[in-house]
Enzyme design. Sequence first.
Site, PDB file in Angstrom:
ATOM      1  N   SER A 258       8.174   5.010  -4.002  1.00 11.49           N
ATOM      2  CA  SER A 258       8.919   3.772  -3.803  1.00 11.49           C
ATOM      3  C   SER A 258      10.366   4.091  -3.435  1.00 11.49           C
ATOM      4  CB  SER A 258       8.821   2.898  -5.055  1.00 11.49           C
ATOM      5  OG  SER A 258       9.237   1.586  -4.777  1.00 11.49           O
TER       6      SER A 258
ATOM      7  N   ASP B  13      -0.228  -2.080   0.536  1.00 11.70           N
ATOM      8  CA  ASP B  13       1.108  -1.980  -0.061  1.00 11.70           C
ATOM      9  C   ASP B  13       2.128  -2.702   0.829  1.00 11.70           C
ATOM     10  OD1 ASP B  13       3.298  -1.361  -1.534  1.00 11.70           O
ATOM     11  OD2 ASP B  13       3.109   0.813  -1.360  1.00 11.70           O
TER      12      ASP B  13
ATOM     13  N   HIS C  78       0.924  -1.208  -4.925  1.00 12.83           N
ATOM     14  CA  HIS C  78       2.072  -0.308  -4.880  1.00 12.83           C
ATOM     15  C   HIS C  78       1.971   0.802  -5.914  1.00 12.83           C
ATOM     16  CE1 HIS C  78       6.053   0.843  -3.682  1.00 12.83           C
ATOM     17  NE2 HIS C  78       6.563   0.630  -4.873  1.00 12.83           N
TER      18      HIS C  78
END
Length: 820
Positions: free
Chosen positions: A315, A380, A508
């Site tokens: 991320s 995602d 995610h």
Amino acid sequence: MGENGVVASKLCYPAAAMEVVAAELGHTAGSKLYDDDGRLKRTGTMWTASAHIITAVIGSGVLSLGWAIAQLGWVAGPAVMLLFSFVTYYTSALLADCYRSGDESTGKRNYTYMDAVNANLSGIKVQVCGFLQYANIVGVAIGYTIAASISMLAIKRANCFHVEGHGDPCNISSTPYMIIFGVAEIFFSQIPDFDQISWLSILAAVMSFTYSTIGLGLGVVQVVANGGVKGSLTGISIGVVTPMDKIFKPVGLRGDAAGRLFAPLVAAEPEDAGGEPVAVQALALQGFLRLCGSPEFQVLLNQIRGKAVVFTGHSLGGAIAALVALHYLCTSSSSSALAPAPPVLCVTFGSPLLGNQALSRAILRERWAGNFCHVVSQHDVVPRLLFCPLNVIPVHIVVGMQLHQLPVRARRAAGVVATVTARMADTNQESLRQLIQEHAGEAAIEQKLAAPEIPSGSPYRPFGAYVLCSPDGAACVDNPTAAVQMLYATFAARRAPETGAVPPEAAHSCYGDLVLSMPHHLLLKRRLGATVTAPAASNYDVGISIALEASGITGEATEAAPARQWLKTSKRVGRSPSLNCASLATRLGRITPCRAQIEWYKALFDANTGYYDAFKQRLSPKKFSKANMYRIKLAQFWDGVLSMLDTSQLPYDFHRRAKWVNAAHFYQLLVEPLDIADYHRNNLHRTRGSYITHGRERRYELFDKWWKQKGCTDPSTGDTSATTTARRSKFAGLTQDPCFWARVEEAREQTENAKSERDMTLLARMLEDLHKFERHSSELVESKEVSIDVVAPQSSYSLWVKEWNELKLREEIRTILFQF
């Protein structure tokens, strides 16, 4: 006796003493030195009072007055100014009314704010007013102390960046400067009658008028520049700054403290179309700079230098890891320009887009794209989120997904994850997917391969290789254009609705399972689906079909056909710059005879005048015409090369390939002297100015930059022979200073002017410049870094040496005569 004593005093004491005696006795009604209350008489006038009012009201803030009025507009701006003027007038009149208690002419004077409060109020009101006054004084003192320390700290950091470079974080504490300013305040407060120093008041008034004059001058200049008075009735809109703008707005690296950390990326390149500066995500850059400023990071960076390193992150951590890898590559390449890139690999998982198109081009230019691998899940939203305009992205979605990556204990301690999760649950997930799909689709469609810089709703673009994962496997694309298109296609080709939508936070957070399943999919031999009825045209088509299926795009998906076409087109376009480069190499071979003809022309005149002076004087007209024709043909060829480079028809690293850098440099050393000769033969140096500053072609400036980037030039002197370790035993084939003959022409002209110069100051300056050129040219000749034609008997350089020796002899004789 008492009366006689008084009379004696009147007869013997001077007038000043009489006033003192009168003051002691309380008779001060008619005194010239004291007021009616026994204090020294006030000496203020209307002018001094006005000056003190101006000093108190007008400060440096008046410089921003024009900007503030422009924001408010012609209606609200003057109205606000009139309102504050009325407030100032009212409070000033109130203070004047409170100056005397009782009678306006003979009442008790109130010299301080608290005197006026005590005279008009009583009880708790006096204590409240006193508390407010002293709280205001303390607050103002603290504010000035902090502001002064920040200003001194800014100066210290600027000096640090100047000495140490912008790569140094220059972490400096403001505490010592607060202490210094506080001590200064205490010192000045102990000076008696500090408020009575007249020159201090004059200085403050002068500064106020200076601020006003500067503000007025800036306003007049802006009006002249705009061609009239601008603005609107309602003011100028500065736009709405959303939370996403603050978090993800791209920040330029050039000119900032981060610029030196990424020097090769932010270096100005002429082939960067449109001049778009390199910019990266603001939040990731802040995280990187904070990390870079820590001593632990610097120690770790020194430990891994020169070793094979893998950077990784998930991320936002992936974006920061990419910046760390870029910094590591930049520092490694800066330390050794000729060494290959260090063995570095950066692997990110679910990382948001990091930079703009200029960053992607710069990474391709440095040949670092292969050092980055971005793993992206099919569902995602984070890697695709920044394709959307920043003002439409719900910020709590990003914050919530970041919180879900924290340890459970940390999330509970934060106490906000429940609130953010509730807001994420309330968000229409299908609307979010449609929003991202819409803007990612626009970005994919706008990726015109012939012109990839067409702007879209978002400035962000990918770089490096992308591994697009799905439950069925993974496919890899290493073309930025194909990456944009496949990020859209894989996200749009979702599973059937009956399988259930995958929550954004779950998609995610699934990279651990994807990584574990990758080896299984790599070892498993896949077959084409049963829906394929016709045999594939080639193995290449089979490979594309397998890649689409592995990335989650089935044959029935609407996006299958365009995705297949995008992959094919991407490969063809990816080959185009290389094919153009190969074709250009063929053309270079065809144009080489023109260069050989000029070399032959040079050899003809090396022994007598040199080919520079022969071309300038047009000796042997037929040979001159041929050499001039070949000069023009070579110029057209290299101008065409630069045109192709400007329009991205050649590889991004074209100007770093040794073959082309060497060919361009050889052409420059051979032909630029002829361009200089043509410039001076046509007397363009008299109409346009110096060749170096006003007549040099753009291609030569670029070739200089290419050669310096190759590491063959001393950056401090510009000497292209800086890398030569052994001393030459004979003269070079070509003079290593491309502008040598332009400097010779300037030296000859300056020598001629010095002979008739009568102004001793100008003459001394001319002689100093000539001595500098003498040292420079002598070093080149002694080290044999010039061609043999430079020292030919009738060359311009040899003629200048004779003229210069005569001038030096004349000046030496004049100096001796002056001494006697």
